[in-house]
Design an enzyme around this catalytic site. Structure first.
Site, PDB file in Angstrom:
ATOM      1  N   SER A  44       0.837  -1.194   0.000  1.00 11.96           N
ATOM      2  CA  SER A  44       0.000   0.000   0.000  1.00 11.96           C
ATOM      3  C   SER A  44       0.880   1.257   0.000  1.00 11.96           C
ATOM      4  O   SER A  44       1.692   1.418  -0.903  1.00 11.96           O
ATOM      5  CB  SER A  44      -0.966  -0.033   1.186  1.00 11.96           C
ATOM      6  OG  SER A  44      -1.976   0.940   1.042  1.00 11.96           O
TER       7      SER A  44
ATOM      8  N   GLU B 169      -9.360  -5.108  -4.442  1.00 12.62           N
ATOM      9  CA  GLU B 169      -8.674  -4.143  -3.574  1.00 12.62           C
ATOM     10  C   GLU B 169      -9.633  -3.294  -2.740  1.00 12.62           C
ATOM     11  O   GLU B 169      -9.473  -3.142  -1.541  1.00 12.62           O
ATOM     12  CB  GLU B 169      -7.782  -3.230  -4.417  1.00 12.62           C
ATOM     13  CG  GLU B 169      -6.534  -3.892  -4.966  1.00 12.62           C
ATOM     14  CD  GLU B 169      -5.423  -4.008  -3.937  1.00 12.62           C
ATOM     15  OE1 GLU B 169      -5.606  -3.539  -2.799  1.00 12.62           O
ATOM     16  OE2 GLU B 169      -4.358  -4.544  -4.273  1.00 12.62           O
TER      17      GLU B 169
ATOM     18  N   HIS C 144      -7.876  -5.397  -0.141  1.00  9.50           N
ATOM     19  CA  HIS C 144      -6.616  -4.736   0.157  1.00  9.50           C
ATOM     20  C   HIS C 144      -5.984  -5.340   1.409  1.00  9.50           C
ATOM     21  O   HIS C 144      -6.656  -5.593   2.406  1.00  9.50           O
ATOM     22  CB  HIS C 144      -6.899  -3.243   0.384  1.00  9.50           C
ATOM     23  CG  HIS C 144      -5.690  -2.369   0.400  1.00  9.50           C
ATOM     24  ND1 HIS C 144      -4.841  -2.256  -0.676  1.00  9.50           N
ATOM     25  CD2 HIS C 144      -5.183  -1.547   1.363  1.00  9.50           C
ATOM     26  CE1 HIS C 144      -3.874  -1.405  -0.389  1.00  9.50           C
ATOM     27  NE2 HIS C 144      -4.055  -0.970   0.850  1.00  9.50           N
TER      28      HIS C 144
END
Length: 543
Positions: free
Chosen positions: A200, A326, A435
């Protein structure tokens, strides 16, 4: 504070820890050693300072190397996390937070092994190196280092000029890399063979450090999970950064009309709690503090796209990838009866205005047709999923493919690899792979003894850890794109094959990517129709 990692190691390996002392350039460190076999052991050193505390005059200042200490410093417990609005449970925070953690698995005659340094995610506003345990990766023949860096305004405030250039969090990680260069040999690591990897925001920082002129000679390989240098949320301009700094100053009563030097001087004197609360208020209005293009320090002296096109980082073998769904968790919360076609269209058009300012209406219509109108008689959940897919592509999937294409267009570049993590764990209560879903598998949590993990989880985790550490061990900068025919399959992450897979490098013609699932597969042209649409829209209507 008792060390959680030390407890985990004892629990997993079934042995009590002993003291182990090493000598660094700054002084001696006392860590913990656990036997893993007749002649092998696992060493951990936690909370090791790599920089001076960034407090007082060093708030909003370039990172300074740590100072030597007298005697033997205890390194059995984590240092505090860097200040953040969302506090980590069980852990303290402090501005004096620039520490790293080291995990080494070796033997009495151990040779220098590759090093892997983890850069945590958290939207540039939260997280810590202590959130992951490097034990399982280290057991696979690498030295693992996890690092703290300054967050939020302390790490990324910028006035766009000499008063406060910004990128302090990036400078922190660069200083950690310098510390590794000077000291990791004492921990059986090879200072000339460092792989940096992150997820990330940590992936974006990793990607930016990969192309930064300040990391030349410090990084050999890189792995970017769900974040790259060109992602829209991963960088800002000096002008935008200045406006955000002025908004922050206004909220704490600092002057904005007397020059940036006065603004920064006032912010340096503010109580930490006051600054963090004001930063949260600025973020609530849609602004964030993150990396910035700046020439004063020269971390990112030009926009990432330009640095890549000029060849920065071209000699670094890299892996980039994303997770299948995600943005699923964010949109799952919105999937209610009130989420209708009009709501979906409003969100699509808003995204088009942000990403395609030179043609928001035309771009928005094209996006709405691709992501929403193809669904017949959609439920609220299906509508949310369609918009979620668009947001995933804009924020993660397309930037990852776009950056890879920029690199491989340089025929003298080292090979690049792409993946999609698609594995839905049998132990999961979700139907999506959102995610950060890959992180437990990267760090071998399924091997940690918790009953929720299955054999399938362990197989996938083994695949991921093997390929990540293989890149660290076998990735070679001389394996360049011009070295052989485009259709060939290279072997850096899978030198002998892993789960019957040989991972092919990404070429424009073939666009190989590895799909991590219970049985991994080598596929090509990830989401090709959607990626091609976004490419055409960015070329026509992008900023």
């Amino acid at each position: 504070m008792h060390s959680v990692v030390a407890m985990l190691i004892v629990g997993v390996l079934g042995a009590a820890a002993e003291d182990v002392v090493v000598t660094t350039t700054l002084g001696r460190l006392r860590g913990s050693r656990v036997s893993t076999g007749p002649s092998t052991y696992l060493d951990t050193f936690l909370g090791v300072p790599f920089a001076k505390p960034p407090v007082g005059s060093l708030r909003f200042a370039r990172t300074q190397p740590a100072e030597p200490w007298v005697g033997t410093r205890d390194a059995k417990n984590f240092g505090p996390a860097c200040p953040q609005q969302q506090q980590l449970p069980r852990f303290t925070t402090s501005e004096d937070c620039l520490t790293l953690n080291i995990y080494t698995h070796c033997s009495a005659d151990c040779q220098a092994v590759p090093v892997m340094m983890w850069v945590h995610g958290g939207g540039f506003t939260q997280g810590s190196g202590m959130e992951v345990n490097g034990t399982e990766l280290a057991m696979r023949g690498v030295v693992v280092v996890t690092v703290n860096y300054r967050l939020d305004i302390l790490g990324f405030l910028s006035t766009g000029d000499d008063s406060c250039p910004g990128n302090y969090g990036l400078l922190d990680v660069i200083q950690a890399l310098k510390w590794i260069k000077e000291n990791i040999a004492s921990f059986h690591g090879n200072p000339d063979d460092v792989t940096i990897f992150g997820e990330s925001a940590g992936g974006a920082l990793t990607s930016q450090l990969r192309i930064s002129p300040l990391t030349k000679g410090l990084i050999k390989k890189a792995i970017m999970e769900s974040g790259v240098s060109v992602t829209p949320w991963g960088k800002s301009s000096p002008a935008i950064s200045l406006s955000r700094s002025q908004a922050l100053a206004t909220k704490v009563g600092c002057p904005t009309d007397n020059g940036t030097a006065a603004l920064v001087s006032c912010l340096k004197d503010q109580p930490l709690d006051t600054l963090m609360a004001a930063a949260a208020a600025v973020r609530a209005s849609g602004n964030f503090f993150g990396p910035v293009v700046e020439t004063q320090f020269g971390v990112l002296p030009k926009p990432p796209e330009q640095l890549i096109q000029e060849g920065s980082g071209a000699d670094i073998v890299s892996i980039r990838g994303t997770n299948r769904d995600e943005m699923a968790m964010e949109f799952k919360l919105r999937a209610n009866p009130q989420y209708n076609l009009q709501t979906a269209e409003t969100e699509v058009m808003s995204s088009a205005a942000t990403n395609f300012p030179r043609g928001p209406q035309e771009a928005g219509r094209a996006l709405f047709k691709e992501y929403v109108q193809t669904i017949e008689n959609p439920t609220s959940q299906q509508l949310a999923t369609g918009v979620s897919q668009l947001q995933s592509d804009l924020a993660f999937n397309y930037p990852t493919i776009h950056e890879t294409r920029l690199v491989v267009s340089n025929q003298s570049a080292a090979r690049q690899y792409v993946y999609q993590f698609s594995f839905l764990s049998p132990s999961s209560t979700m139907s999506e792979v959102p995610h950060a879903a890959e992180i437990p598998f990267v760090f071998g949590e399924p091997f940690g003894g918790q009953s929720k993990w299955t054999d399938a989880d362990r197989r996938v985790s083994n695949d991921v850890m093997t390929m990540w550490t293989n890149l660290a061990k076998y990735g070679k900068e001389e394996d360049k794109y011009g070295a052989d025919d485009m259709s060939s399959v290279s072997r850096d992450p899978t030198p002998q094959g892993v789960s019957n897979i040989t991972w092919g490098a990404y070429y424009e013609a073939t666009q190989f990517y590895l799909r991590f699932q219970e049985t991994p597969s080598l596929d090509n042209h990830l989401n090709q129709q959607r990626m091609d649409l976004l490419k055409s829209l960015y070329e026509r209507f992008g900023a």
